[in-house]
Design a protein around this motif. Structure first.
Motif, PDB file in Angstrom:
ATOM      1  N   ILE A 174       0.856  -1.186   0.000  1.00 51.72           N
ATOM      2  CA  ILE A 174       0.000   0.000   0.000  1.00 51.72           C
ATOM      3  C   ILE A 174       0.890   1.233   0.000  1.00 51.72           C
ATOM      4  CG2 ILE A 174      -1.665   1.332   1.335  1.00 51.72           C
ATOM      5  CD1 ILE A 174      -2.734  -1.368   2.319  1.00 51.72           C
ATOM      6  N   LEU A 175       0.617   2.129  -0.921  1.00 50.42           N
ATOM      7  CA  LEU A 175       1.343   3.389  -0.975  1.00 50.42           C
ATOM      8  C   LEU A 175       0.402   4.515  -0.577  1.00 50.42           C
ATOM      9  CD1 LEU A 175       3.520   3.188  -4.207  1.00 50.42           C
ATOM     10  CD2 LEU A 175       4.281   3.212  -1.839  1.00 50.42           C
ATOM     11  N   ALA A 176       0.843   5.292   0.390  1.00 50.15           N
ATOM     12  CA  ALA A 176       0.060   6.422   0.883  1.00 50.15           C
ATOM     13  C   ALA A 176       0.861   7.696   0.684  1.00 50.15           C
ATOM     14  CB  ALA A 176      -0.262   6.240   2.358  1.00 50.15           C
ATOM     15  N   GLY A 177       0.158   8.753   0.350  1.00 47.64           N
ATOM     16  CA  GLY A 177       0.799  10.046   0.181  1.00 47.64           C
ATOM     17  C   GLY A 177       0.128  11.087   1.054  1.00 47.64           C
ATOM     18  N   PHE A 178       0.767  12.222   1.127  1.00 48.56           N
ATOM     19  CA  PHE A 178       0.244  13.336   1.913  1.00 48.56           C
ATOM     20  C   PHE A 178       0.303  14.590   1.065  1.00 48.56           C
ATOM     21  CE2 PHE A 178       1.656  10.167   4.838  1.00 48.56           C
ATOM     22  CZ  PHE A 178       0.686  10.168   5.829  1.00 48.56           C
ATOM     23  N   ALA A 179      -0.698  15.446   1.210  1.00 47.31           N
ATOM     24  CA  ALA A 179      -0.742  16.694   0.461  1.00 47.31           C
ATOM     25  C   ALA A 179      -1.163  17.816   1.403  1.00 47.31           C
ATOM     26  CB  ALA A 179      -1.735  16.589  -0.695  1.00 47.31           C
ATOM     27  N   ALA A 180      -0.299  18.798   1.555  1.00 42.24           N
ATOM     28  CA  ALA A 180      -0.602  20.004   2.330  1.00 42.24           C
ATOM     29  C   ALA A 180      -0.738  21.134   1.320  1.00 42.24           C
ATOM     30  CB  ALA A 180       0.502  20.285   3.340  1.00 42.24           C
ATOM     31  N   GLU A 181      -1.917  21.671   1.183  1.00 42.32           N
ATOM     32  CA  GLU A 181      -2.213  22.604   0.100  1.00 42.32           C
ATOM     33  C   GLU A 181      -2.750  23.934   0.595  1.00 42.32           C
ATOM     34  OE1 GLU A 181      -1.267  21.978  -2.952  1.00 42.32           O
ATOM     35  OE2 GLU A 181      -0.547  20.079  -2.161  1.00 42.32           O
ATOM     36  N   THR A 182      -2.530  24.955  -0.201  1.00 45.18           N
ATOM     37  CA  THR A 182      -3.051  26.276   0.121  1.00 45.18           C
ATOM     38  C   THR A 182      -4.249  26.650  -0.745  1.00 45.18           C
ATOM     39  OG1 THR A 182      -1.503  27.300  -1.421  1.00 45.18           O
ATOM     40  CG2 THR A 182      -0.808  27.146   0.886  1.00 45.18           C
ATOM     41  N   GLY A 183      -4.493  25.872  -1.796  1.00 46.87           N
ATOM     42  CA  GLY A 183      -5.577  26.202  -2.722  1.00 46.87           C
ATOM     43  C   GLY A 183      -6.676  25.161  -2.670  1.00 46.87           C
ATOM     44  N   ASP A 184      -7.017  24.637  -3.834  1.00 45.26           N
ATOM     45  CA  ASP A 184      -8.077  23.637  -3.953  1.00 45.26           C
ATOM     46  C   ASP A 184      -7.530  22.276  -3.512  1.00 45.26           C
ATOM     47  OD1 ASP A 184     -10.127  21.909  -4.634  1.00 45.26           O
ATOM     48  OD2 ASP A 184     -10.487  22.841  -6.583  1.00 45.26           O
ATOM     49  N   THR A 185      -7.606  22.018  -2.235  1.00 45.65           N
ATOM     50  CA  THR A 185      -6.993  20.832  -1.643  1.00 45.65           C
ATOM     51  C   THR A 185      -7.521  19.551  -2.266  1.00 45.65           C
ATOM     52  OG1 THR A 185      -6.646  22.019   0.424  1.00 45.65           O
ATOM     53  CG2 THR A 185      -6.581  19.621   0.539  1.00 45.65           C
ATOM     54  N   GLU A 186      -8.821  19.433  -2.427  1.00 45.11           N
ATOM     55  CA  GLU A 186      -9.390  18.197  -2.974  1.00 45.11           C
ATOM     56  C   GLU A 186      -8.917  17.945  -4.404  1.00 45.11           C
ATOM     57  OE1 GLU A 186     -13.589  15.871  -3.874  1.00 45.11           O
ATOM     58  OE2 GLU A 186     -13.657  17.783  -2.825  1.00 45.11           O
ATOM     59  N   ALA A 187      -8.963  18.958  -5.238  1.00 40.27           N
ATOM     60  CA  ALA A 187      -8.546  18.790  -6.638  1.00 40.27           C
ATOM     61  C   ALA A 187      -7.077  18.385  -6.716  1.00 40.27           C
ATOM     62  CB  ALA A 187      -8.791  20.072  -7.427  1.00 40.27           C
ATOM     63  N   TYR A 188      -6.233  19.047  -5.941  1.00 39.91           N
ATOM     64  CA  TYR A 188      -4.815  18.717  -5.984  1.00 39.91           C
ATOM     65  C   TYR A 188      -4.569  17.307  -5.452  1.00 39.91           C
ATOM     66  CZ  TYR A 188       0.181  18.756  -5.533  1.00 39.91           C
ATOM     67  OH  TYR A 188       1.507  18.417  -5.653  1.00 39.91           O
ATOM     68  N   ALA A 189      -5.256  16.948  -4.374  1.00 38.85           N
ATOM     69  CA  ALA A 189      -5.079  15.613  -3.795  1.00 38.85           C
ATOM     70  C   ALA A 189      -5.496  14.533  -4.787  1.00 38.85           C
ATOM     71  CB  ALA A 189      -5.878  15.493  -2.505  1.00 38.85           C
ATOM     72  N   ARG A 190      -6.617  14.729  -5.443  1.00 43.20           N
ATOM     73  CA  ARG A 190      -7.074  13.732  -6.425  1.00 43.20           C
ATOM     74  C   ARG A 190      -6.111  13.630  -7.610  1.00 43.20           C
ATOM     75  NH1 ARG A 190     -12.076  11.648  -5.531  1.00 43.20           N
ATOM     76  NH2 ARG A 190     -13.450  12.761  -4.098  1.00 43.20           N
ATOM     77  N   THR A 191      -5.579  14.767  -8.046  1.00 44.69           N
ATOM     78  CA  THR A 191      -4.608  14.769  -9.145  1.00 44.69           C
ATOM     79  C   THR A 191      -3.345  14.026  -8.739  1.00 44.69           C
ATOM     80  OG1 THR A 191      -5.485  16.835 -10.019  1.00 44.69           O
ATOM     81  CG2 THR A 191      -3.227  16.256 -10.650  1.00 44.69           C
ATOM     82  N   LYS A 192      -2.859  14.298  -7.538  1.00 46.79           N
ATOM     83  CA  LYS A 192      -1.646  13.642  -7.047  1.00 46.79           C
ATOM     84  C   LYS A 192      -1.871  12.147  -6.855  1.00 46.79           C
ATOM     85  CE  LYS A 192       1.901  14.225  -3.486  1.00 46.79           C
ATOM     86  NZ  LYS A 192       2.287  15.008  -2.296  1.00 46.79           N
TER      87      LYS A 192
END
Length: 103
Positions: free
Chosen positions: A22-40
């Motif tokens: 299982i690979l898990a990632g983390f995203a700390a965002e200042t803008g559209d968090t959901e869109a960036y997380a889904r893209t990543k």
């Protein structure tokens, strides 16, 4: 520019036949968090990403004991972990990863 550790791990998983990892990632965002997380999530070919919004003066993350996290899975599930202490959220993240691993 930093090395793409998550992308490299994903490629190594594919090349070595370790599909059960299982690979898990983390995203700390200042803008559209959901869109960036889904893209990543898609771009890195990972199983789950835990995302939070940073940079808000109303809800500081850095220097605080609190955070709010939402997880997005490859299957499309959205898991709102809510707002809590960072220690409590870390325990929830670990429990989610254990569940994904079938433990």
């Amino acid at each position: 520019r930093n090395p793409d550790i998550l992308g490299a791990a994903s490629q190594k998983r594919t090349e070595s036949g370790l599909a059960g990892c299982i690979l898990a990632g983390f995203a700390a965002e200042t803008g559209d968090t959901e869109a960036y997380a889904r893209t990543k999530l898609a771009a890195k070919n990972i199983d789950i990403i835990f995302a939070n919004t940073v940079g808000s003066a109303d809800d500081p993350v850095f220097g605080s004991d609190y955070n709010a996290i939402t997880a997005y899975t490859r299957s499309g599930a959205v898991l709102a972990l809510g707002s809590d202490t960072k220690a409590a959220l870390a325990a929830r993240i670990l429990a989610i990863l254990q569940e994904l691993a079938g433990e």
